[in-house]
Every structure is written in C-alpha cells, then in structure tokens.
Design an enzyme around this catalytic site. Structure first.
Site, PDB file in Angstrom:
ATOM      1  N   ASP A 290       0.855  -1.174   0.000  1.00  0.00           N
ATOM      2  CA  ASP A 290       0.000   0.000   0.000  1.00  0.00           C
ATOM      3  C   ASP A 290       0.901   1.238   0.000  1.00  0.00           C
ATOM      4  O   ASP A 290       2.101   1.135   0.254  1.00  0.00           O
ATOM      5  CB  ASP A 290      -0.902  -0.033   1.230  1.00  0.00           C
ATOM      6  CG  ASP A 290      -1.797   1.177   1.322  1.00  0.00           C
ATOM      7  OD1 ASP A 290      -2.309   1.620   0.278  1.00  0.00           O
ATOM      8  OD2 ASP A 290      -1.973   1.696   2.439  1.00  0.00           O
ATOM      9  N   LYS A 291       0.327   2.396  -0.272  1.00  0.00           N
ATOM     10  CA  LYS A 291       1.129   3.622  -0.255  1.00  0.00           C
ATOM     11  C   LYS A 291       0.867   4.434   1.003  1.00  0.00           C
ATOM     12  O   LYS A 291       1.746   4.604   1.836  1.00  0.00           O
ATOM     13  CB  LYS A 291       0.844   4.484  -1.497  1.00  0.00           C
ATOM     14  CG  LYS A 291       1.713   5.744  -1.551  1.00  0.00           C
ATOM     15  CD  LYS A 291       1.279   6.681  -2.642  1.00  0.00           C
ATOM     16  CE  LYS A 291       0.053   7.464  -2.263  1.00  0.00           C
ATOM     17  NZ  LYS A 291       0.297   8.435  -1.156  1.00  0.00           N
TER      18      LYS A 291
END
Length: 1335
Positions: A412-413
C-alpha cells in the site's frame, strides 16, 4: 449450549431474515407464560475454549490423529503388539509416539487454559442493567447474565458489554462517541446517535418507558452495517429507521460522553465482534511443501525396503524343506512353515524395524525451532520503534522461513510508504492557486518546481534533515498565510455566505474563498470535545435523581439547547479534562443573526497530571493551532480571545485528511467549535460563533468517493449542499456551465491544471463543491432518502442512488493539496529490495500522477526506467494497449545494438502504471494472462485508483498464475484483503489502527524495517531450517540403512543388531539437540554482510539451499555411510562376535558419525552448540553403561547385560569406530573443501570476504594496542588510570577506513558500512547484537 444453538441457527438458511427484539421489562406475565420472546437468542456468555475437562483427551487425540505421520506411527505401535510380528519391545515402540502426543497435548492445553482465563475474566465483568422485576432501578449484573432485550447504563470510559441500540445520551443532542480500537483497530473516535422520534406518555425519558418492538438484521459479521427499525405501533408506516450510527458494538469503549443507555439487540457469540473472531487462514510455507514431497519419497523407500526384505525371506525359506532344519528360527507349528506366510509376517515386521526412515521428530523439532526464531526476531532492537514503543510482532509461527523466499512484494502507499500524517500545503479557489509556502524554507530547491516536492525531500534527505524535521512539526504553526485569503475571510459572516448561484455568470472571488473555508470546517465528521464527563449514577447503579429528564432532548432540534442536568457536575467524575471556555460574543451585534442562547457557566481550570492521564496527553496533538493575521481587520474578533477559546478545543478525526483540513481552516480563524447530530457550530471571523442546522450527512464510501453535508443557512434559510471528494468523482458531477460558458470553463481548466501540479508534487488532492437547492426539491429528495434509509433490503444500493441524485449539478469551489510525507528510509529500502531481486508492486487508491511522483521519490522508479502507462475505457482498448507494449518490449530486446550500448541495454528496465478502471478489465480471465506477461517484464508496477477488492485479486492472480511467493504489506482496513491473500502478510502499526495488524502474519512499525526482516532474518530462518531438515532426513536414512544391511546377512529374519531402546534414544535424545540449537542460532553470514550485498537474498527465492536434488544427495550419502559403518565392523570380526557386541560397535560409530557430520555442516560453532554436542555423546555413553549394567532388554532372544563395558574394553572397538567415521565422512569433507576453493557459491564467497575482513580488523586492532612512539603511552597503563581500553580501541578504529561500534555482545560492526548501508533515522542506538547473537 449457546454456541451450539448459534451454530445450528446459523446453518438454518430457511429461517427469518430479521429478528424481533422485545424489551424484557415490557414483557407481561401472560406472554412469559407462553414463552419469553427473546428466549431463542444467545446469552452474553462467551466461550472461546476448544476443550473441557471431559472432552480434552478424546478431542485432542482426534485432532492430532488427523496428521498422517501420527496415524502412521500409531499403526506401527499397534503392529508391534502382534506376537508374530513383534520386532521391538512393545513398551519401547510406544515411546516416540507418546512423546510427540504428550508434548503437543501439553501445548494445546496451555493455550486453551489461557483462553479459559480470558473468557472467565470477561464473563465476570459487571455492568449496570435495568432490573425489569422492579422496572425502575439499575443493578449490577455480570456480563454473562445480560440477555437480549436488557437495557444497560454506561458511563464514560466503560467498555460496551453487548451490541446495543443507543436510546439515550447525556448529550443534549443524543450524541455519544465510541472508540472502536478493540474491534477494528481504529484509534479515532466514532460518533453515534441515539434513536430520534420516540414518543413517551409524559414527554419525559425514563428507561422503563421504552416499550417498543425492534426489528433488525439477523446476526452477521459486518461491523459497518446495521439495518433495522423501531415499530411505534401496528401501522406499517409508523416506524423509525435505524442504521449503523445508532448501534454501539461490543468491545468498543465509550468516550467523551457522560453516560448513555441502550437496549441489547445482539449478545454473546451473536455480537459482531465475536462473529469476526475467526481463525486466520492456515498458511503452509514453501519449505514445508518441499518437506512433504520428500516425506513421500521416504514412504516409497520404506515400502521398497520392506517388500525387498519380505521377498528375500520367502526365497531364503523356500530353500528348506522342513522347519526343523532351521534350528535358530522357532516356529509354533509346522503349518506356519509356509515361506509366503512367513514373508507376509516379515513384511509387517520390517515396517516396524524401518519406521525411522520417516523422521517422526522432524515436525515437532521444526515447531520448537520456529518458536525460538520468532522470539529472537522479536528481541531485535533494530526492529524496535521507540516513539510508539512497538516491537516486531510475529503472529504466525509456521512461516518464518518464507520471509527468506519472497519474490513479489505488494505494498500500500498511504500509511505504509508514507507517514499518513496529512499536512495542508496548497489550495486552489476559483481557479486561482494559493501555494502557502513557509517563510523559513523559501530557498529549498525542487526538481518539480514545488518547495514541497516529495522527490526533493526524499532524495536530498541527507542535506536537509534538519529542515525536514522542522517541516514535520511546524507546518500549521509556521504556515505562510496568503494575504488575499485573509482579506477574503476578514469579512466572512452569514450575510456574505451562500451568495453564489448557478445562474450568476460573474464570480465573486471573496465569496468563493469564504464558501471554500466554510466547507473545510463543516464538511467532515471531526469530533470536538470541550467539557469534562461526569455520570449521575455511581458504579453500583445508585442515583439521587435520574427522573424528569425531558425526552424532547433527543427528539427536537433547538427548543432544548439550553437544558442542563442540575446534578451533572456533582458525582461520578470519570475522566478529568480541560473545562469549556466562556462563549464569546461578537463585537458587532446583529439582531437578524441567530446567536447561541446561553453560555455554559465558567469552570475553573484544572491542572492535569500528564502521567496519570496519558490518553489525554496524547490527544493534545490534535489541538488546532490558531494563527491570526497581525494587525486589525474589520469585523474580526480579537486575537487573544479566539486563541484562548480554541486552546481548550480538542479535535478527533476519523481520517488524517479531515483533521488537516479542519486545522487549516482554524489557522484562518474559520474554526469548528462543536458538532451534534443536527447542528454544527463554527466561528466566523466577522461574525463570531454561529450554528448551522444539519439536515443530512452523506458519508464517504469507496464507490461514490464523495462526502456531502446538507445544511440550512441560519439567515436566509437556504438549503445548501457542500461536497468534497476525489477530483474524478466531483468534477464529473459539475453543472453544465463548466463545459459551456467560457468564464466557468476557464475556471475549471485552471483548477484541473492546479490539481495536476499538486499531484506532480506528490500531494493528495480533494475537490470542493457546493449546491443550493429549493425547499420543494429538498422535500422530495428527503422523502425518497428516508424510504431508502428505512429499507431493509438492498439498502446500500438505494442509499447510493439517493446520494448520487442530490450530488449533481454542483458548483466548483476549488481543491486542496495535502502532503503525506514518505517515511524515513523508504527509498533506500525499496532500492535494496529491488537489488535483492524482489519485484515491488504498489497498489494505491491515489491519483495516477501522485502515485508516479511517489514512485520516483521512493526509488520504485528510477531515471533509467521506461514508464509504461496504460489507461483504457474498455476491454478491447485494454487488450490492445497491453499487447502493443509487450511487442514493443520484445522488439527492444531483439533490436541489434552496437558494442558501445551493450552495457546500457543490460540495464534497461520498465515500470508499469495502470489505473483502477483499466485494472478491472485487465483482471478478467481472458486478459489476466496478458496482464501478467506485461507485468512480468517490468521491474516495478503501480496500480492506481485500485479498490480493496482489486488489491486482493491482483495478489491472488500473481500468486496462483506466476507460482511465486508473495508478500503484502499495508496499514489500513482496506489492505486486509491483500494481506490475507498473500503467502506472507505484514501489517504496519501506524495511524489507521490495528485492523491490518490483526489480519497479518507479522507486524512492524515502519516500512524500512522490512529490509532487515527479509534480507537478514528471512535469510537466516530459511537457511537454518533448510539445513536442519536435510540433516534430519540424513539421520533417519543412515540409521535405517545400517539396519537394512544387517538383515541381508541374517536370513531376512527381521532381527536387529541394535537394542530397540538405543534406536529410540538415537532419534529423540542422543543426536536430537545439537541440530535444534543450530537451527536456532547458526549463521552463515553476518547481518551487515547480508545488508551490504542484497543479492545474497536470492539464495532463498531460488531455493539453492534446499533443492529437489537435496534429498537424493542425502539418500546416496546415507547409503554410502551405512555401507562403511556396517562392513567395517563385518570384516573386522573374522572369527565371529556376539550380536549385541556387534550392534554396540555399530551404534557407537553411527552416533559419532552423525555428530561429526553435524560439525562439518555447521557454519559457526558457538558454546551452546559445543555444549549440546559434548553432552549428547556423554549422555549416550552413560546411558549405554547404565542400561547394560542392570536393565533387562525388551527384545529377544537374549539380554545385552554388561555388553557396553565388554565392548569398549577391546582395542579393536576403537579402531573400527575410527575407521568407520573416517571412511564415512572423508568424501563429504573432500567435496566441501573442493567446493570452498574451486567452485564456491555466493554464500561461500561472502564468507571468505568476512574472513578476510575479520583478519584485517584483527591485525588493525593488534597494531592499535602497541605503544605509541610519539606519546609514549602504553595501553597497559590505562587500567591503572581507570580508562576503558575498549573506548581506546573505538577511537583508534575510527581513524581507519571503517569505523566500528561496540555492540552489546562485545563484537563490533562498521557504522557506515562503506557508505552502502544506510543509517536508520530513529532513536535506537543499539545495533544488531541481540539478533546476531541471540544466546
């Protein structure tokens, strides 16, 4: 019984869709005589244990015998009790299986006992329940005595005992706040609303006056979904709809509210929290799957040996015509002298004799090793994050070695690569950009033209570390406020708001600015807390007065705003907090502007003990910083007054984005002051405190990607809709004039340009819009929306359609740019992981431009990488673009190149960027293969605008189709799908709660820790367990083959030359512990070497330590060694020898050969290994002497009394043992030497480098200890002077090329690691002493 009833009811699909709950105090005696209407519902008693005292033994054994290995050895034990088949002593044959079953049973019993104690503690917790026998008092009851239909009274900070419908709150608007961290891990407060519209006979609320029937969903595990209604009468339309905002779930904690009362609708195992307590998916490691494959080969070898010996027995016996001719084999009668019958019996006997070919201790030993490996990983201080006091958490004990075999990482970011601490940076209003550049950082350069470029901050972190730290702590306080915005907000009052209309062609920019900041302040779910929380009831349920509380408080919107309970501040203070301020009056009064009717009485300040109330201290970080423009401005409120007022306000937001927007608005004095279910209070710079009536709140969802609030203007009574959301979802629902009229079209184009600029700077963007509707339009929509809320079928779809209907034809106000900084060390970590051969994919919901900028900032993309961007509107276009790019990559690879460009061509790589819409087409079955081919040719992949479901599907597709070992890492609830789908799931314990952590296999505090987790601990775990497994197979096979060769010379009679007690001890005692110790602490390479050369990690993913040929090599080596051990003894006794003496000599040679081979295969022998090595042989030797001194054998036909002493008294014994060991291990030793010198692998090359480095450091240390000729100082004198010589060594070593740091275990490590190993910017000063030397 409750659990069993729940399970039966859950399986009954033909039952009712909804449940009807009747308040228990409203059930009359006639109804009770027929049966309690709530009797079929579960009680609140929970039971998570698996066993009871009576069921433990049968149930545990039943579970253990589900394992094939246990069933096999049980069959062998039963076979050994058959007299004609018996090979070993019946009692001795039972020892191994009993040992394994006992150890496992003790472990299971301990774990279940811990669950029992936890259940007991929860069930005995007390709460205050309405006693429906007396119908007016609350009394203490245990949680396990609570039933569906009971009314419960809770105070601030109480834990909610069951899922209950909120009936009454101490708040004048019926609002309470809950902390759901125990349920979904989210630390931010959630707002809950009591049921409105209830009618009472005298207009006064009292718990026993609630007599209405509740109709709601059947129990389910969806924690964010609740549908139901309160039926006020028999009429179908006389109902009150219920939703998830009306329910308080078990396990949550009530916050920021004095007291509440609610009725239980789900209890015990039917609560949503209990239904979400599912066991995680069982994951089997890559190495374990390889072991199972080789165990099958062991079974094949066993069958071959047994059938071969049985056939040999039949052939040998067929040479004799009469059983009397075989004097040394007794038969019960002549009928049994049938060669084929005897061959069948011998076949069963050989199954017992050769049982050790399947290593029974293998799986038990693996569990022990993994458990201790997890312990030492947890103790690694390099993985400890001091600011949050978080260590690495290992939640899965059976896949530690998979950390060393990862091939693909899906990340994920937001919150994983970034801090998830949003900071307001820029905004565009009416097409005009306001960059908000801080004054102290004007000279900071940027590659993208923005002083806040993430690329700049990350790539120049070494040069701007101090300025970066200042930005993190001084963004709002040091925000350079835009003068034009200040001028626009200086006159912000009710008369200037709401003046924009769709039909007006000339824009009033100041009005746009005011509407924009009002939207930032009110269009959110931020919780404001101002006052202390007290209950009017004590913990025993006693109260002086709880009557005469107006019921209209919950049901009306404004006529009881000033009501205050007179005993509110007298008793039961639960949580001291900062008192509320005096409400300030505006400088200019306007009779047309509604004001707050009364102010709260002043309360004296309280000096809080920060140590006593740590939770309060932690929440001070959310206090908005107030920064007002200097100088005077018309109609504004004095600086000191508003600053004093807001300094007591605390904000609690469900998302960091909302908190950043509210704080930014507060910076410009447009402050959020309070919120209730039907009103929101804000401070306007030229008006003071005003209150907007909230008609509806359309919450954010992942489908619409918008949030809206419908309010009524206090002055004009206009109905206004304020909407914020993703730019793609807001810009698509704007009014037609933004496509037709030039002025508005230019405004839209400028806004889109600014949004693109923000995205290129790595900022998260949100669009703001508004709309004014007529009363008739609102009335029509409200009725339809109410019908959708009241629906119990397809409710979500109907609410979505209703929200989209009103969120249309919007007027654009502007957009914001919010920065989410990269975590420290993310670029270096990703670069090292890619250097290790791991492909990194980022799955994010952000804009494509933002994701690309983050990719460059985090080194996911580099300047040499060719980006491939795929955006398509349909399936055919998606296929066409992917096919085109695949062909282009193939053409680039096949294009003839000149000699000068060979090196550049070798470094050519590609990065794929695909958006969520295109990804939905690419994941179709007919395009998935093309997508994987394209992604496989790229070193990095970014999936933008991807939903949580898409994240899980991408991971599943790569795992199943590419047959690779995947790792997923994330920090939020939207990452749970991919974390559970991956082979290894890692959760980040960050800002978005603990839901990702609870669903993960491992949990870490920072993304940068992933490098050490994989490259160091992952490599060690894989290397240790792989070599341990090989050694266990070798040990079992060589023992079995020694017995096999003896039977070739004993007429295939099923006899053994080694006493069964020794054979059993050889596996579980004599040679068991040294390999276990090495499986825990042995290291092929140091941590610094593994970090300096990430390419060493490829040993795990490529399976170079445990290959498909490993078992074959071990089998051939075992055959050779068994031949040496057997035939050296066979030819050394030309005149014959007793069977027990012959077997004792072989047993001694066998044990010593195994131990010496262990020494050869061990990389580093430390004192725990030497200790277990010596003790193992000593125990074996003493065991033989003691047993042969007074023990009778369990075997037949004779006793081995005093055999050990007689055997070791003969010199030939030692000669045979020495010859057996040398002949057995000489080939392996020669192969290892040749491999080390002529054909070294990457590990051996790195080991040689470590050895040379150690010699260089040792020589440098010896030189540093010499007397300095210039100073005449001698180290030996330092002891007398009280100087630490280690400090002197550190000083001298610092002058060399590689500075050393003294670690806790006394070893040294380079601090800069030749400039290649990055320095982690955290507060940890300890090095990897614990991890490298766990002993």
């Amino acid at each position: 019984m409750d659990t069993w009833r729940n399970l039966c009811r859950r399986k009954n699909r033909s039952g009712p869709k909804y449940r009807i709950v009747v308040p228990n105090h409203a059930v009359d005696e006639d109804t009770l005589a027929k049966g309690d209407p709530n009797r079929d519902f579960a009680t609140n008693r929970i039971k998570t244990t698996k066993y009871s005292i009576l069921t433990f033994l049968p149930k545990n054994l039943f579970e253990q015998f589900h394992r094939f290995a246990n069933l096999y050895f049980l069959f062998v034990v039963a076979l050994n009790w058959v007299p004609q088949v018996q090979a070993f002593g019946k009692e001795i044959a039972m020892i191994p299986i009993l040992f394994v079953l006992t150890v496992t049973a003790v472990k299971d019993a301990f774990e279940d006992y811990r669950r029992y104690r936890s259940d007991k503690k929860v069930n005995l917790t007390t709460c205050r329940v309405l006693d429906y026998s007396e119908k007016n008092d609350f009394h203490l009851k245990k949680w396990e005595e609570v039933h569906v239909g009971d009314i419960i009274h809770l105070s601030c900070n109480d834990i909610i005992p069951a899922d209950m419908l909120l009936l009454k709150s101490s708040d004048s608007q019926g609002i309470c706040h809950v902390e759901t961290m125990n349920l979904d891990g989210e630390t931010n407060l959630k707002q809950r609303q009591s049921v409105t519209g209830l009618n009472y006979s005298d207009g006064l609320y009292k718990a026993n006056k609630f007599v209405y029937t509740i109709e709601c969903d059947q129990p389910n595990a969806e924690i964010y979904k609740f549908n139901g209604k309160v039926r006020l009468s028999e009429r179908e339309d006389n109902i009150i709809p219920l939703n998830q905002n009306n329910i308080m779930l078990r396990g949550c904690i009530m916050r920021n509210t004095d007291w509440v009362e609610g009725i239980v609708v789900y209890a015990g195992h039917e609560t949503k929290s209990m239904m979400n307590n599912r066991n995680p998916r069982y994951k089997r490691s890559k190495l374990e799957r390889a072991l199972n494959r080789d165990v099958i080969w062991c079974v094949i070898i066993l069958l071959f040996l047994c059938f071969f010996c049985a056939a040999g027995s039949a052939l040998w016996l067929s040479q004799f015509e009469d059983s009397k001719a075989i004097m040394f084999i007794p038969f019960e009668n002549s009928e049994q002298f049938n060669p084929y019958f005897q061959a069948f019996l011998v076949l069963l006997t050989y199954i017992i004799i050769f049982q050790s070919v399947i290593p029974l201790p293998l799986y038990v030993s693996l569990e022990i090793i993994k458990l201790l490996q997890v312990y030492f990983i947890n103790q690694d201080l390099q993985l400890y994050y001091e600011p949050t006091d978080k260590r690495v958490e290992c939640r899965a004990l059976n896949i530690t070695e998979d950390l060393g075999c990862v091939e693909y990482i899906f990340s994920d970011k937001t919150g994983t690569l970034t801090e998830n601490q949003m900071e307001f940076k820029s905004c565009t209003i009416g097409g005009k950009n306001y960059p908000h550049v801080p004054e102290f950082d004007e000279e900071l350069p940027s590659e993208t033209g923005s002083r806040y470029s993430l690329a700049n901050i990350s790539r120049n972190s070494s040069d701007a570390a101090k300025r970066k730290a200042a930005l993190q702590s001084a963004v709002i306080e040091n925000l350079k406020m835009e003068t034009e915005i200040q001028r626009g907000l200086a006159s912000m009052c009710l008369r200037t708001l709401g003046s924009i209309d769709v039909s007006v062609s000339t824009l009033n920019h100041h009005s746009l600015v005011q509407e924009f900041f009002l939207l930032m302040a009110i269009c959110n779910t931020v919780v404001v807390s101002l006052h202390p929380h007290e209950d009017i009831m004590d913990s025993e349920g006693n109260v002086d007065s709880i009557v005469n509380i107006p019921a209209a408080v919950n049901n009306t919107k404004s006529n009881n705003q000033g009501y205050e309970n007179p005993i509110l501040h007298e008793r039961y203070r639960k949580l001291p907090e900062t008192p509320p301020p005096n409400r300030l009056k505006p400088l200019k009064q306007d009779s047309s502007t509604p004001r707050a009717k009364t102010s709260l009485p002043p309360i004296q300040n309280q000096n809080l003990d920060r140590d006593k109330y740590p939770k309060f201290s932690q929440r001070q970080q959310y206090m908005p910083a107030i920064s007002t423009p200097t100088g005077s401005m018309a109609g504004s409120i004095a600086d000191s007054s508003i600053r004093s007022d807001m300094s007591r306000t605390r904000y609690e937001a469900e998302s960091p984005d909302e908190l950043a927007l509210v704080r930014a608005a507060s910076t410009y004095n447009c402050c959020l002051k309070g919120r209730s279910a039907d009103s929101v209070t804000v401070w306007l710079p030229a008006e003071g405190e005003v209150q907007f009536e909230v008609l509806h709140v359309l919450t954010f969802d992942s489908t619409r990607k918008r949030m809206s609030i419908v309010v009524k203007h206090p002055l004009t009574k206009d109905i206004i809709i304020y909407t914020k959301g993703a730019d793609s979802s807001v810009l698509s629902v704007l009014a037609k004039k933004y496509k037709e009229e030039p002025e508005f079209k230019a405004m839209l184009e400028n806004t889109e340009k600014h949004i693109m600029d923000y995205a290129m700077q790595g900022l998260r963007t949100l669009c703001m819009a508004k709309k004014t509707i007529s009363h008739s339009e609102y009335t029509t929509w409200s009725a339809a929306h109410l019908a959708a809320e009241s629906s119990l079928e397809e409710r979500e779809e109907k609410l979505y359609e209703s929200a989209c209907k009103i969120e249309d034809n919007l007027e654009l106000l502007g957009a914001t740019g919010i920065e989410d900084k990269l975590q420290d060390g993310v670029p270096e970590t990703i670069a090292h992981l890619r250097a290790a051969g791991i492909k990194v994919w980022v799955l994010t919901g952000d804009k494509q431009e933002t994701a690309i900028q983050i990719a460059y900032s985090s080194h996911l993309f580099n300047s040499d990488q060719i980006p491939i961007i795929i955006n398509a509107d349909n399936k055919e276009d998606t296929k066409s673009q992917m096919t085109h790019h695949i062909g282009q990559i193939v053409n680039d690879a096949n294009t003839p190149i000149s000699e000068t460009s060979i090196s550049s061509r070798k470094q050519m790589n590609y990065g794929l960027v695909i958006d969520g819409k295109t990804l939905s087409f690419a994941l179709n079955e007919d395009l998935a293969e093309i997508f994987l081919i394209l992604a496989g040719k790229c070193t990095s992949v970014i999936c933008c605008r991807s939903s949580p479901i898409q994240k899980g599907l991408v991971v599943k597709l790569a795992r199943d189709q590419l047959k690779v070992l995947t790792l997923a890492i994330g920090d939020g609830a939207n990452d749970v799908s991919m974390i559970q789908m991956a082979d290894v799931g890692i959760g980040i314990s960050g800002q978005e709660g603990m839901q990702a952590v609870m669903a993960s296999d491992f949990a870490i505090a920072r993304f940068s820790y992933l490098e050490r987790m994989l490259l160091v601990h992952g490599h060690w775990c894989y290397s240790r367990l792989a070599r341990f497994s090989i050694f266990m197979f070798y040990k079992s096979l060589v023992t079995t083959m020694v017995l096999f060769w003896f039977n070739l010379y004993s007429g295939y009679s099923g006899s053994t030359q080694i006493e069964s007690l020794f054979l059993t001890g050889q596996h579980v005692l004599f040679t068991a512990f040294p390999p276990i110790v090495s499986g825990i602490i042995d290291k092929d390479l140091n941590a610094e070497t593994l970090l300096l050369d990430p390419n060493l990690y490829q040993v795990g993913p490529k399976g170079l330590t445990y290959t498909r040929m490993s078992f074959l090599i071990v089998f051939l080596d075992s055959v050779y060694q068994s031949v040496c051990i057997h035939f050296v003894c066979y030819f050394s006794y030309p005149e014959g020898v007793g069977i027990w003496e012959y077997g004792t000599t072989q047993m001694v040679a066998l044990v010593l050969t195994i131990l010496v081979q262990y020494v050869i295969e061990t990389f580093r022998l430390m004192w725990p290994q030497w200790l277990t090595l010596i003790l193992s042989f000593v125990v074996f030797f003493l065991f033989g002497i003691i047993i042969d001194s007074f023990f009778m054998t369990f075997d037949h036909p004779m006793t081995p009394y005093w055999v050990m002493m007689v055997t070791i008294s003969k010199p030939i014994h030692f000669l045979m043992v020495a010859a057996s060991i040398v002949l057995s291990l000489l080939p392996r030793l020669i192969v290892r030497i040749i491999q080390q010198t002529v054909f070294p692998d990457v590990i051996m090359v790195a080991q040689q480098g470590e050895k040379q480095k150690a010699e260089t450091e040792s020589q440098s240390t010896e030189n540093s200890r010499a007397t300095s000729p210039d100073s005449g100082y001698n180290r030996n004198d330092s002891k007398d002077l009280g100087i630490d010589n280690k400090a002197l060594d550190l000083h001298h070593d610092s002058e060399s090329a590689s500075t050393s740091i003294v670690v806790p275990n006394g070893s040294t490590e380079p601090s800069n690691m030749n400039g290649k190993l990055r320095h982690r910017q955290n507060s940890n000063t300890a090095t990897n002493g614990i991890a490298e030397t766990p002993t």
